[in-house]
Design an enzyme around this catalytic site. Structure first.
Site, PDB file in Angstrom:
ATOM      1  N   SER A 215     -17.949 -52.851 -35.831  1.00 40.66           N
ATOM      2  CA  SER A 215     -16.832 -51.951 -36.051  1.00 40.66           C
ATOM      3  C   SER A 215     -17.149 -50.789 -36.991  1.00 40.66           C
ATOM      4  O   SER A 215     -16.422 -49.806 -37.003  1.00 40.66           O
ATOM      5  CB  SER A 215     -15.641 -52.734 -36.608  1.00 40.66           C
ATOM      6  OG  SER A 215     -15.963 -53.295 -37.870  1.00 40.66           O
TER       7      SER A 215
ATOM      8  N   LYS B 221     -16.602 -46.747 -45.300  1.00 39.78           N
ATOM      9  CA  LYS B 221     -15.803 -47.179 -44.142  1.00 39.78           C
ATOM     10  C   LYS B 221     -14.314 -47.143 -44.506  1.00 39.78           C
ATOM     11  O   LYS B 221     -13.943 -47.430 -45.656  1.00 39.78           O
ATOM     12  CB  LYS B 221     -16.246 -48.597 -43.750  1.00 39.78           C
ATOM     13  CG  LYS B 221     -15.634 -49.117 -42.447  1.00 39.78           C
ATOM     14  CD  LYS B 221     -16.193 -50.505 -42.121  1.00 39.78           C
ATOM     15  CE  LYS B 221     -15.633 -51.065 -40.823  1.00 39.78           C
ATOM     16  NZ  LYS B 221     -16.190 -52.392 -40.485  1.00 39.78           N
TER      17      LYS B 221
ATOM     18  N   SER C  88     -20.579 -56.392 -37.889  1.00 38.61           N
ATOM     19  CA  SER C  88     -20.128 -54.996 -37.869  1.00 38.61           C
ATOM     20  C   SER C  88     -20.980 -54.009 -38.640  1.00 38.61           C
ATOM     21  O   SER C  88     -20.731 -52.813 -38.567  1.00 38.61           O
ATOM     22  CB  SER C  88     -18.697 -54.901 -38.390  1.00 38.61           C
ATOM     23  OG  SER C  88     -17.819 -55.193 -37.348  1.00 38.61           O
TER      24      SER C  88
HETATM   25  N1  GLN Z   1     -17.434 -57.519 -33.265  1.00 36.91           N
HETATM   26  C1  GLN Z   1     -16.884 -58.552 -34.098  1.00 36.91           C
HETATM   27  C2  GLN Z   1     -15.382 -58.602 -33.937  1.00 36.91           C
HETATM   28  O1  GLN Z   1     -14.888 -57.873 -33.154  1.00 36.91           O
HETATM   29  C3  GLN Z   1     -17.297 -58.357 -35.519  1.00 36.91           C
HETATM   30  C4  GLN Z   1     -16.429 -57.434 -36.289  1.00 36.91           C
HETATM   31  C5  GLN Z   1     -16.814 -57.307 -37.725  1.00 36.91           C
HETATM   32  O2  GLN Z   1     -17.883 -57.757 -38.150  1.00 36.91           O
HETATM   33  N2  GLN Z   1     -15.907 -56.757 -38.474  1.00 36.91           N
HETATM   34  O3  GLN Z   1     -14.699 -59.347 -34.556  1.00 36.91           O
END
Ligand code: GLN
Length: 485
Positions: free
Chosen positions: A158, A83, A182
């Site tokens: 994400s 990532k 994410s």
């Molecule tokens: N969807 C969550 C957010 O927008 C989780 C993001 C993540 O785990 N990095 O914060």
């Protein structure tokens, strides 16, 4: 190969490289070819934000030197996608943001160093929501990634690029990061396995910080075994991260031989609300029936503070983010944009460098931490966070070994379908709890609805990833093809 078809497993790649059937160059060339075919053939899924062929070939040569070792690394020759918020040498680390365009880290994340030491080839950087804030990769400065199963759908976020890289059959393993789901949510949407380890299980050194009390590096695998192999390599204490725990790391791949007979698996009622998509519910019940048939005892349980998790998360995470992201000011870090005087430069840099969601989180976080609101929001959220963690403590303390839930309330939604940030935040409802409590959790494919994958989530007590993997291996075997049908 079409979307959803399994790539060669990590174990097979290692075996072939070791016995000389293929060399590390060939495994990397094959992954590059697949990445190229996917780009050309599948509407250009927009999975990678940087993928340097020459560099990968060099990495492959580096990995090959391990062949001379008596016991070469456990991921010898395996391409692993990374990532874009995990620092790697040579490839840029941009967090899907204009702010870090072209930024090359002077050091490497511990997880990447460990992958290389195990003989893996770090395979490019994958697309993500900017600074890991989002659930669809639509917040990336590079544009969204598309779901390999249906290209009008989101792969989730994400870590959408990493999930799609595995789902499209490019790599068997990919790294992502978790702050609130994410890894698990995109794993569910893309029909692959995604693991969020216990907070402290994996080093965060070199992971660009979003919300430090929640962040963990996580692993995607095409199968449970691929994910187990990946986690085993990156887990363990790191002197460079004082929050990493000095607790021995079991060989998770051995969990595949453990039985679930007699295991008590809790079915928390808050994760099966009336409003749950009935098709998702049916898939979960079928998975639970498989576990019961294997001898597990399925028990109804309650985690009463679950409905407070999303509001708590969206106070704690932005509060920490507003502090962590202060360093991107065009002086210490970040691409400087010219402005009138020092203040003007700061304004131009931060306004032009961050997209709307990151800006919203910084504003929200600054607000909840400000004098006068701190007690009303931040302190209260911290208290409720403790209640949520205590919920897990009580069920696990009452003889429950694992929990089973849906990973997400629905399968992958259409790109562009959710424009209201609040509605997007609500899609994290079944995942943010594990991050707030620090417990390990994972998602695995348990079937499809209208061709779209559905994920089932296992949650374990702190540092009991092993137990979670035992159930995941057993469920994967019991489901067989049903997991992808
Ligand atoms: N969807 C969550 C957010 O927008 C989780 C993001 C993540 O785990 N990095 O914060």
């Amino acid at each position: 190969m079409t979307a959803g078809e399994r790539p060669r497993s990590a174990a097979d790649v290692r075996k072939e490289v070791r016995n000389g059937a293929r060399d590390t160059q060939a495994t990397v060339e094959q992954a590059l070819q697949r990445a190229f075919d996917v780009k050309a053939g599948m509407d250009g899924l927009n999975i990678f934000v940087s993928l340097d062929d020459a560099l990968l070939r060099e990495h492959a040569r580096g990995a090959a030197t391990q062949l001379a070792d008596t016991e070469p690394g456990s991921l010898l020759g395996v391409p692993v996608a990374i990532k874009d918020n995990i620092a790697s040498l040579h490839h840029p680390t941009t967090c899907g943001s204009r702010m870090l365009k072209g930024y090359i880290s002077p050091y490497e994340a511990t997880v990447v160093a460990r992958l290389r030491a195990a003989g893996a080839v770090p395979f490019g950087k994958t697309n993500m929501d900017e600074f890991a804030m989002g659930s669809s990769t639509e917040n990336s400065a590079y544009g969204p990634t598309l779901n390999p199963h249906q290209t009008d759908r989101t792969p989730g976020g994400s870590s959408g690029g990493s999930a799609a890289a595995v789902a499209a059959g490019i790599v068997p393993i990919a790294l992502g990061s978790e702050t609130g789901g994410s890894v698990r949510q995109p794993a569910a949407f893309c029909g692959v396995v995604g693991v969020k380890p216990t907070y402290g299980r994996v080093s965060r050194f070199g992971l660009v910080a979003f919300a430090s009390s929640l962040d963990q590096v996580g692993v995607f695998g095409a199968t449970v075994d691929d994910a187990a192999r990946g986690l085993r390599v990156i887990a363990g204490h790191d002197p460079l991260d004082s929050t990493s725990a000095d607790i021995p790391v079991p060989d998770y791949t051995l969990a595949g031989t453990h039985s679930v007979k007699g295991m008590v698996i809790g079915r928390p009622k808050e994760y099966f609300p009336e409003s749950l998509d009935p098709r998702v519910r049916a898939r979960c019940d079928a998975a639970l029936a498989h576990l019961a048939a294997l001898g597990a005892i399925v028990k109804d349980v309650s985690l009463p503070h679950t409905d407070l998790a999303v509001p708590v998360y969206y106070i704690v995470a932005p509060a920490e983010a507003s502090s962590n992201l202060a360093r991107f000011d065009g002086v210490r870090y970040g691409r400087r944009l010219p402005g009138d005087g020092l203040r003007g430069m700061y304004e131009a840099t931060r306004t032009g460098g961050f997209g709307p969601e990151v800006t919203r989180r910084i504003l929200l976080g600054t607000y909840v931490l400000s004098a006068g609101y701190y007690d009303a929001y931040y302190r209260k959220a911290q208290r409720v966070r403790t209640l949520i963690a205590d919920d897990f403590g009580s069920v696990f303390g009452s003889g429950v070994d694992l929990l089973f839930t849906p990973t997400t309330p629905t399968p992958a939604f259409r790109l562009g379908a959710i424009s209201d940030p609040y509605e997007m935040y609500m899609s994290d409802i079944f995942t943010v709890t594990a991050n707030l409590a620090g417990v390990p959790a994972m998602s695995q494919p348990i079937g499809r609805v209208d061709g779209l994958p559905v994920g089932g989530q296992l949650i374990a007590p702190h540092f009991e990833e092993d137990r979670m993997f035992a159930a995941a291996y057993a469920l994967e075997r019991a489901l067989g093809d049903e997991a992808h049908r």
